[in-house]
Design a protein around this motif. Sequence first.
Motif, PDB file in Angstrom:
ATOM      1  N   SER A   4       0.928  -1.308   0.078  1.00  0.00           N
ATOM      2  CA  SER A   4      -0.084   0.171   0.046  1.00  0.00           C
ATOM      3  C   SER A   4       0.685   1.286  -0.011  1.00  0.00           C
ATOM      4  O   SER A   4       0.423   2.109  -0.641  1.00  0.00           O
ATOM      5  CB  SER A   4      -1.142   0.054   1.179  1.00  0.00           C
ATOM      6  N   LEU A   5       2.188   1.177   0.711  1.00  0.00           N
ATOM      7  CA  LEU A   5       2.806   2.272   0.628  1.00  0.00           C
ATOM      8  C   LEU A   5       3.453   2.356  -0.761  1.00  0.00           C
ATOM      9  O   LEU A   5       3.632   3.661  -1.034  1.00  0.00           O
ATOM     10  CB  LEU A   5       3.965   2.175   1.669  1.00  0.00           C
ATOM     11  N   THR A   6       3.797   1.399  -1.502  1.00  0.00           N
ATOM     12  CA  THR A   6       4.665   1.602  -2.550  1.00  0.00           C
ATOM     13  C   THR A   6       3.401   2.223  -3.871  1.00  0.00           C
ATOM     14  O   THR A   6       3.719   3.031  -4.571  1.00  0.00           O
ATOM     15  CB  THR A   6       5.212   0.515  -3.170  1.00  0.00           C
ATOM     16  N   LEU A   7       2.084   1.785  -3.425  1.00  0.00           N
ATOM     17  CA  LEU A   7       0.990   2.401  -4.479  1.00  0.00           C
ATOM     18  C   LEU A   7       0.632   3.791  -4.302  1.00  0.00           C
ATOM     19  O   LEU A   7       0.707   4.434  -5.084  1.00  0.00           O
ATOM     20  CB  LEU A   7      -0.172   1.318  -4.010  1.00  0.00           C
ATOM     21  N   PHE A   8       0.860   3.927  -2.799  1.00  0.00           N
ATOM     22  CA  PHE A   8       0.575   5.606  -2.428  1.00  0.00           C
ATOM     23  C   PHE A   8       1.641   6.321  -3.011  1.00  0.00           C
ATOM     24  O   PHE A   8       1.346   7.141  -3.668  1.00  0.00           O
ATOM     25  CB  PHE A   8       0.493   5.499  -0.924  1.00  0.00           C
ATOM     26  N   ILE A  15       0.764  12.007  -9.969  1.00  0.00           N
ATOM     27  CA  ILE A  15       0.133  13.226  -9.791  1.00  0.00           C
ATOM     28  C   ILE A  15       1.146  14.543  -9.771  1.00  0.00           C
ATOM     29  O   ILE A  15       0.936  15.512 -10.420  1.00  0.00           O
ATOM     30  CB  ILE A  15      -0.687  13.400  -8.384  1.00  0.00           C
ATOM     31  N   ILE A  16       2.416  14.544  -9.223  1.00  0.00           N
ATOM     32  CA  ILE A  16       3.325  15.323  -9.110  1.00  0.00           C
ATOM     33  C   ILE A  16       3.888  15.739 -10.613  1.00  0.00           C
ATOM     34  O   ILE A  16       3.776  16.735 -11.061  1.00  0.00           O
ATOM     35  CB  ILE A  16       4.612  15.094  -8.132  1.00  0.00           C
ATOM     36  N   VAL A  17       4.069  14.274 -11.456  1.00  0.00           N
ATOM     37  CA  VAL A  17       4.484  14.778 -12.678  1.00  0.00           C
ATOM     38  C   VAL A  17       3.419  15.377 -13.457  1.00  0.00           C
ATOM     39  O   VAL A  17       3.697  16.452 -14.284  1.00  0.00           O
ATOM     40  CB  VAL A  17       4.736  13.140 -13.480  1.00  0.00           C
ATOM     41  N   LEU A  18       2.131  14.938 -13.494  1.00  0.00           N
ATOM     42  CA  LEU A  18       1.015  15.807 -14.154  1.00  0.00           C
ATOM     43  C   LEU A  18       0.926  17.106 -13.877  1.00  0.00           C
ATOM     44  O   LEU A  18       0.815  18.018 -14.846  1.00  0.00           O
ATOM     45  CB  LEU A  18      -0.336  15.030 -13.840  1.00  0.00           C
ATOM     46  N   LEU A  19       0.997  17.522 -12.509  1.00  0.00           N
ATOM     47  CA  LEU A  19       1.109  18.952 -12.263  1.00  0.00           C
ATOM     48  C   LEU A  19       2.312  19.647 -12.868  1.00  0.00           C
ATOM     49  O   LEU A  19       2.313  20.656 -13.118  1.00  0.00           O
ATOM     50  CB  LEU A  19       1.123  19.055 -10.588  1.00  0.00           C
ATOM     51  N   LEU A  20       3.680  18.891 -12.884  1.00  0.00           N
ATOM     52  CA  LEU A  20       4.643  19.871 -13.436  1.00  0.00           C
ATOM     53  C   LEU A  20       4.362  19.839 -14.963  1.00  0.00           C
ATOM     54  O   LEU A  20       4.854  20.946 -15.470  1.00  0.00           O
ATOM     55  CB  LEU A  20       5.782  19.041 -13.305  1.00  0.00           C
ATOM     56  N   ALA A  21       3.800  18.850 -15.534  1.00  0.00           N
ATOM     57  CA  ALA A  21       3.692  19.032 -17.213  1.00  0.00           C
ATOM     58  C   ALA A  21       2.531  20.101 -17.023  1.00  0.00           C
ATOM     59  O   ALA A  21       2.942  20.811 -18.208  1.00  0.00           O
ATOM     60  CB  ALA A  21       3.024  17.745 -17.621  1.00  0.00           C
TER      61      ALA A  21
END
Length: 119
Positions: A4-8, A15-21
Amino acid sequence: MVQSLTLFRTIITVIIVLLLAYWCTSLLKKRWVKTSTANNIKVLEHIQVGQDRKILLLNVGSHNYLVGVSQAGIQLVAEVDGDFQAAQPPEPELLTQIPFKEVLGKYMSSHQRKKGGDA
């Protein structure tokens, strides 16, 4: 727990990559709009004459020019006399709005006729 931690972490990374894009494209858009606005040069018309070749009709001040554009460069073809207006984009045709219920009814009735004909 470890899965669950790796999925999180994966979800947060995406999400971070999409926001940076999104942020980068908004910066590029602002820069492109600043550099592409011209008050003195207008492209009145253009025509594609080959895969990588165009002919442009440009208005610069009170003069009109035919310009050839290709991968080899930009070349003045001729100065053109005349009163040209910038080509207006075609008006979108007003489509009559057909209610979805009506379209669905037509589709269903034709579909049922085809089904009934096969039986």
